[in-house]
Each structure stands twice: as C-alpha cells, then as structure tokens.
Motif scaffolding. Structure first.
Motif: not given
Length: 89
Positions: A19, A23, A25, A45, A49, A54, A56, A61-62
């Motif tokens: 990442l 970004p 997918t 993820i 997150s 991370v 969305k 995702y980035q």
C-alpha cells in the motif's frame, strides 16, 4: 511492543509495503500478495484499520498518515535486508 506484535502477524508488513505505492482494491492487494488467502487478507486489513495504519477510500485501501509514517520508518530495513541477503549467499 504492540507494533511489533501487529507487524509480526502473517502478511501485515507485506500489506503495508504494497500500500505504500498507493491505494489498492481488495482484489489488487490479494493479487500483489500472491499466496495470501482472502480470509487472512480480510483479517489483516481489519487489524491494520483498527490500528489506524490502513484506511478505506473510494479507490480502495490505502495507508493513513500514521501508516505512511510507519512505512518511512520501515523503508531503511529494505536496504539492510538486501545487503544481508547478499551476505547470506
């Protein structure tokens, strides 16, 4: 120690690394992490997150600002790892 626990989980650092370029997918990320299962990817993820590493977006995702800062700290390990692998040859 918490960050080492998080990054030590299977594929966590690989996801951060992928990442860092921008970004992706879920499908793109799974393709870049060739042998990762959808279940592990989803779990990592979620873990990343919850740690605010991370996020969305509409593009996928980035890395968050914290994630980018973490990557900048980890990036020098790449150069060291290349030198180390040559020493092991």
């Amino acid at each position: 120690m918490a960050i080492f626990d998080l990054l030590g989980r299977r594929w966590a650092m690989g996801i951060v690394w992928q990442l860092a370029a921008g970004p992706l997918t879920f499908s793109e990320l799974q393709q870049r992490c060739a042998s990762i299962s959808p279940t592990i990817l989803s779990t990592r993820i979620k873990d990343l997150s919850e740690a605010k590493i991370v996020g969305k977006t509409l593009d996928g995702y980035q890395l968050t600002a914290l994630g980018n800062e973490l990557y900048s700290i980890l990036e020098p390990f790449k150069d060291w790892a290349i030198l180390w692998s040559k020493e092991l040859e």
